[in-house]
Motif scaffolding. Structure first.
Motif, PDB file in Angstrom:
ATOM      1  N   GLY A  44       6.966  62.815 -28.128  1.00 58.05           N
ATOM      2  CA  GLY A  44       8.195  63.568 -27.946  1.00 58.05           C
ATOM      3  C   GLY A  44       8.575  64.285 -29.220  1.00 58.05           C
ATOM      4  O   GLY A  44       8.015  64.032 -30.282  1.00 58.05           O
ATOM      5  N   ALA A  62       8.199  62.940 -23.811  1.00 63.41           N
ATOM      6  CA  ALA A  62       9.514  62.316 -23.637  1.00 63.41           C
ATOM      7  C   ALA A  62      10.635  63.178 -24.212  1.00 63.41           C
ATOM      8  O   ALA A  62      10.462  63.834 -25.227  1.00 63.41           O
ATOM      9  CB  ALA A  62       9.521  60.946 -24.313  1.00 63.41           C
ATOM     10  N   PHE A  63      11.786  63.132 -23.534  1.00 64.27           N
ATOM     11  CA  PHE A  63      12.974  63.870 -23.956  1.00 64.27           C
ATOM     12  C   PHE A  63      14.164  62.930 -24.035  1.00 64.27           C
ATOM     13  O   PHE A  63      14.253  61.957 -23.288  1.00 64.27           O
ATOM     14  CB  PHE A  63      13.357  64.945 -22.925  1.00 64.27           C
ATOM     15  N   TRP A  64      15.109  63.261 -24.904  1.00 63.77           N
ATOM     16  CA  TRP A  64      16.432  62.631 -24.886  1.00 63.77           C
ATOM     17  C   TRP A  64      17.314  63.533 -24.057  1.00 63.77           C
ATOM     18  O   TRP A  64      17.330  64.742 -24.247  1.00 63.77           O
ATOM     19  CB  TRP A  64      17.026  62.516 -26.293  1.00 63.77           C
ATOM     20  N   GLY A  65      18.077  62.953 -23.143  1.00 66.04           N
ATOM     21  CA  GLY A  65      18.938  63.739 -22.271  1.00 66.04           C
ATOM     22  C   GLY A  65      20.341  63.888 -22.813  1.00 66.04           C
ATOM     23  O   GLY A  65      21.301  63.634 -22.105  1.00 66.04           O
ATOM     24  N   GLU A  66      20.459  64.275 -24.063  1.00 61.88           N
ATOM     25  CA  GLU A  66      21.796  64.472 -24.625  1.00 61.88           C
ATOM     26  C   GLU A  66      21.763  65.588 -25.658  1.00 61.88           C
ATOM     27  O   GLU A  66      20.699  65.843 -26.232  1.00 61.88           O
ATOM     28  CB  GLU A  66      22.360  63.184 -25.237  1.00 61.88           C
ATOM     29  N   VAL A  97      12.586  61.416 -19.237  1.00 60.43           N
ATOM     30  CA  VAL A  97      13.882  61.726 -19.834  1.00 60.43           C
ATOM     31  C   VAL A  97      14.657  60.426 -19.999  1.00 60.43           C
ATOM     32  O   VAL A  97      14.810  59.673 -19.039  1.00 60.43           O
ATOM     33  CB  VAL A  97      14.708  62.702 -18.969  1.00 60.43           C
ATOM     34  N   SER A  98      15.104  60.143 -21.219  1.00 61.87           N
ATOM     35  CA  SER A  98      15.924  58.960 -21.491  1.00 61.87           C
ATOM     36  C   SER A  98      17.373  59.384 -21.632  1.00 61.87           C
ATOM     37  O   SER A  98      17.681  60.325 -22.357  1.00 61.87           O
ATOM     38  CB  SER A  98      15.470  58.286 -22.786  1.00 61.87           C
ATOM     39  N   LEU A  99      18.244  58.675 -20.955  1.00 59.24           N
ATOM     40  CA  LEU A  99      19.676  58.946 -21.009  1.00 59.24           C
ATOM     41  C   LEU A  99      20.403  57.693 -21.460  1.00 59.24           C
ATOM     42  O   LEU A  99      20.004  56.583 -21.116  1.00 59.24           O
ATOM     43  CB  LEU A  99      20.204  59.362 -19.633  1.00 59.24           C
ATOM     44  N   ARG A 100      21.431  57.877 -22.246  1.00 57.53           N
ATOM     45  CA  ARG A 100      22.296  56.764 -22.640  1.00 57.53           C
ATOM     46  C   ARG A 100      23.657  56.977 -22.018  1.00 57.53           C
ATOM     47  O   ARG A 100      24.261  58.030 -22.205  1.00 57.53           O
ATOM     48  CB  ARG A 100      22.450  56.705 -24.162  1.00 57.53           C
TER      49      ARG A 100
END
Length: 127
Positions: A44, A62-66, A97-100
């Motif tokens: 990523g 991979a991506f961060w969704g923010e 996509v990872s989201l917090r």
């Protein structure tokens, strides 16, 4: 994954591998434990270099969704960039996509500045 790791896993029996890098060094490394099939490479990053390297090597990008504002458009754009970078290598990576979750009404409320109490909780000596 380094070529040295793949070397240690390949062959029958697996071969011993030696490498010296800027942060790693080992001689005659060997492991009898081998993956069942190929280990996927997760990668990523948002820079042009990350997209170029990920396009060449990543099985999953991979991506961060923010931040959430405009996320769908940014991810669609990044997917197109990674696919274009992967095409010359005949690669078709998958995406993650990872989201917090932000457990507050606003991002500011969810990430308040540290206080003496919260700072000391993280820096307290352990027994």
């Amino acid at each position: 994954m380094s070529s040295s790791t793949c070397c240690a896993w390949s062959g029958s029996p697996p071969r011993r591998s030696t490498t010296t890098g800027s942060s790693t060094r080992y001689a005659a490394a060997f492991t009898p434990v081998r993956p069942d099939g190929r280990v996927p490479v997760y990668f990523g990053g948002a820079s042009a270099d990350a997209i170029r390297v990920g396009g060449e090597h990543a099985d999953v990008y991979a991506f961060w969704g923010e931040p959430l504002a405009g996320i769908a458009e940014r991810i669609a754009e990044r997917i197109a960039e990674v696919r274009a970078a992967a095409a010359p290598y005949g690669r078709d990576p998958r995406f993650s996509v990872s989201l917090r979750p932000i457990p507050a009404a606003t991002e500011t409320e969810a990430w308040p500045p540290p206080t003496t109490e919260t700072s000391s909780a993280w820096s307290a000596p352990r027994p």
